[in-house]
Design a protein around this motif. Structure first.
Motif, short mmCIF file in Angstrom:
data_model
loop_
_atom_site.label_atom_id
_atom_site.label_comp_id
_atom_site.label_asym_id
_atom_site.label_seq_id
_atom_site.Cartn_x
_atom_site.Cartn_y
_atom_site.Cartn_z
N VAL A 176 0.69 -1.23 0.02
CA VAL A 176 0.05 0.14 -0.07
C VAL A 176 0.82 1.32 -0.07
O VAL A 176 0.78 2.24 -0.79
N MET A 177 1.97 1.02 0.94
CA MET A 177 2.60 2.65 0.87
C MET A 177 3.27 2.76 -0.40
O MET A 177 3.54 3.94 -0.91
N GLN A 178 3.99 1.70 -1.04
CA GLN A 178 4.54 1.91 -2.29
C GLN A 178 3.66 2.45 -3.29
O GLN A 178 3.89 3.24 -4.11
N ASP A 179 2.53 1.86 -3.33
CA ASP A 179 1.35 2.26 -4.34
C ASP A 179 1.08 3.68 -4.04
O ASP A 179 0.99 4.50 -5.06
N THR A 180 0.86 3.97 -2.88
CA THR A 180 0.63 5.37 -2.67
C THR A 180 1.55 6.40 -2.90
O THR A 180 1.18 7.46 -3.48
N MET A 181 2.81 6.06 -2.57
CA MET A 181 3.98 7.02 -2.97
C MET A 181 3.85 6.92 -4.59
O MET A 181 4.10 8.34 -4.96
N ILE A 182 3.76 6.35 -5.34
CA ILE A 182 3.97 6.24 -6.82
C ILE A 182 2.51 7.04 -7.51
O ILE A 182 2.85 7.80 -8.22
N ASP A 183 1.48 6.50 -6.83
CA ASP A 183 0.24 7.47 -6.89
C ASP A 183 0.40 9.00 -7.01
O ASP A 183 0.21 9.75 -7.53
N LEU A 184 1.01 9.30 -5.93
CA LEU A 184 1.13 10.72 -5.51
C LEU A 184 2.09 11.39 -6.45
O LEU A 184 1.88 12.57 -6.88
N LEU A 185 3.32 10.62 -6.74
CA LEU A 185 4.17 11.37 -7.51
C LEU A 185 3.59 11.43 -9.18
O LEU A 185 3.79 12.48 -9.56
N GLN A 186 3.05 10.33 -9.57
CA GLN A 186 2.55 10.40 -10.77
C GLN A 186 1.55 11.47 -10.92
O GLN A 186 1.20 12.07 -11.97
N ASN A 187 0.20 11.42 -10.02
CA ASN A 187 -0.97 12.24 -10.27
C ASN A 187 -0.80 13.56 -9.61
O ASN A 187 -1.71 14.24 -9.98
N ARG A 188 0.07 13.83 -8.53
CA ARG A 188 -0.05 14.87 -7.85
C ARG A 188 1.22 15.88 -7.79
O ARG A 188 1.21 16.86 -7.40
N VAL A 189 2.35 14.99 -7.85
CA VAL A 189 3.71 15.78 -7.57
C VAL A 189 4.39 16.31 -8.79
O VAL A 189 4.86 17.29 -9.22
N LEU A 190 4.82 15.05 -9.69
CA LEU A 190 5.74 15.18 -10.78
C LEU A 190 4.92 16.13 -11.77
O LEU A 190 4.09 16.37 -11.91
N LYS A 191 6.46 16.83 -12.27
CA LYS A 191 6.11 17.84 -13.37
C LYS A 191 7.06 17.51 -14.50
O LYS A 191 8.29 17.18 -14.07
N PRO A 192 6.85 17.66 -15.77
CA PRO A 192 7.65 17.66 -16.72
C PRO A 192 8.84 18.37 -16.46
O PRO A 192 8.93 19.50 -15.94
N GLY A 193 10.15 17.43 -16.59
CA GLY A 193 11.49 18.09 -16.30
C GLY A 193 11.93 17.57 -15.08
O GLY A 193 13.10 17.56 -14.71
N ASP A 194 11.18 17.09 -14.17
CA ASP A 194 11.60 16.35 -12.97
C ASP A 194 12.47 15.32 -13.15
O ASP A 194 12.41 14.60 -14.47
N ILE A 195 13.24 14.87 -12.38
CA ILE A 195 13.96 13.69 -12.38
C ILE A 195 13.65 12.78 -11.01
O ILE A 195 13.77 12.99 -10.11
N MET A 196 13.62 11.46 -11.62
CA MET A 196 13.35 10.35 -10.64
C MET A 196 14.66 9.60 -10.33
O MET A 196 15.20 9.19 -11.43
N GLY A 197 15.20 9.48 -9.19
CA GLY A 197 16.50 8.94 -9.20
C GLY A 197 16.48 7.71 -7.98
O GLY A 197 15.81 7.67 -7.35
N CYS A 198 17.23 6.70 -8.45
CA CYS A 198 17.43 5.57 -7.72
C CYS A 198 18.63 4.90 -7.64
O CYS A 198 19.55 5.06 -8.71
N ILE A 199 19.14 4.62 -6.23
CA ILE A 199 20.52 4.13 -6.17
C ILE A 199 20.48 2.90 -5.33
O ILE A 199 19.56 2.70 -4.42
N PHE A 200 20.96 1.71 -5.79
CA PHE A 200 20.68 0.21 -5.24
C PHE A 200 22.09 0.06 -4.24
O PHE A 200 23.28 0.43 -4.87
N ARG A 201 22.21 -0.78 -3.16
CA ARG A 201 23.23 -1.15 -2.53
C ARG A 201 23.83 -2.35 -3.19
O ARG A 201 23.08 -3.18 -3.72
N ALA A 202 25.00 -2.12 -3.17
CA ALA A 202 25.82 -3.49 -4.13
C ALA A 202 25.63 -4.47 -3.55
O ALA A 202 25.93 -5.57 -4.24
N ASN A 203 25.37 -4.78 -2.16
CA ASN A 203 25.05 -6.22 -1.75
C ASN A 203 23.52 -6.57 -1.74
O ASN A 203 23.21 -7.27 -1.07
#
Length: 252
Positions: free
Chosen positions: A76-103
């Motif tokens: 639910v929390m992941q779904d809520t976060m992505i819904d907020l970003l896509q439908n209410r927060v993100l604007k053209p030109g924004d960047i979503m970034g992800c970094i993964f731990r090497a382990n």
């Protein structure tokens, strides 16, 4: 200073009924605001964000993924976060970034890749970009123990073969490179930036400066060292240029 970061509101990581409304209010943006980099990750993302603040003029919003919002645990929390970003927060030109731990455990790669593919679809739908960052090298000992004292001696040896480092994370690298082939996705290889062509150690390449505060977290010098590379990378993203060939890791 990490304390100056704009964090994902703490209540968003709790199951409180009013948390969604709190996030909506907290992340209201004026129409004229500059692009934002929404950085998913844990303590490694926090260290990366220091370099981003030094090397770019972007506002960095750190979305912590260590408690309830997990890459590999859809809910639910992941779904809520992505819904907020896509439908209410993100604007053209924004960047979503992800970094993964090497382990990252091998059995979690598939779920992490699915999460990135989900963010990629959001990037396409919102005219934003998805920036992937490979993790910095991990040392066998705490970096300060390997850094020479004034007499030239050190308590430990952190030298590692660059080929060995690449081999240890080859599955993760393969997944990131594969994801970076998708539209609106780019990858910056942090691993190679901290190594020479043959070796990785506790020091910044070519400099007598400590890159790590422990075995895997960047020191202030290590974070600052990334600033010009992050500047080039984000400028290319904001210009909507192709940076897929820039600083991409070589597969072992």
């Amino acid at each position: 200073d990490p304390r100056k970061l704009t964090p994902w509101p703490p209540s968003a990581l709790e199951a409180a009924p009013d948390s969604v409304q709190f996030v909506r209010e907290e992340l209201r943006r004026p129409e004229s605001e500059k692009p934002i980099l929404w950085l998913f990750g844990d303590s490694h993302a926090e260290r990366l964000s220091v370099g981003l603040r030094l090397g770019t003029e972007l506002k960095v919003v750190l979305i912590k993924t260590g408690t309830r919002i997990q890459f590999d645990t859809p809910g639910v929390m992941q779904d809520t976060m992505i819904d907020l970003l896509q439908n209410r927060v993100l604007k053209p030109g924004d960047i979503m970034g992800c970094i993964f731990r090497a382990n990252l455990a091998p059995h979690k790669l598939a779920s992490h890749e699915a999460f990135l593919q989900r963010l990629q679809r959001v990037a396409v739908a919102t005219s934003t970009r998805l920036a992937l960052f490979s993790d910095n090298p991990w040392l066998q000992h705490n970096g300060p123990l390997c850094h020479p004292f004034r007499n030239g001696h050190a308590l430990r040896n952190c030298w590692m073969s660059f080929d060995d480092v690449k081999f240890e994370r080859k599955n993760l690298t393969t997944m990131l490179v594969r994801t970076a082939q998708l539209p609106r996705v780019s990858l910056l290889d942090l691993t190679s930036l901290f190594c020479t062509q043959s070796a990785c150690s506790e020091s910044l390449p070519g400099l007598n400066a400590l890159a790590f505060s422990d075995t895997n977290h960047l020191s202030d010098s290590g974070s600052a060292y990334l600033a010009p590379f992050l500047c080039l990378f984000t400028q290319s993203l904001l210009a909507n240029a192709s940076v897929d060939e820039v600083l991409r890791p070589e597969l072992p």
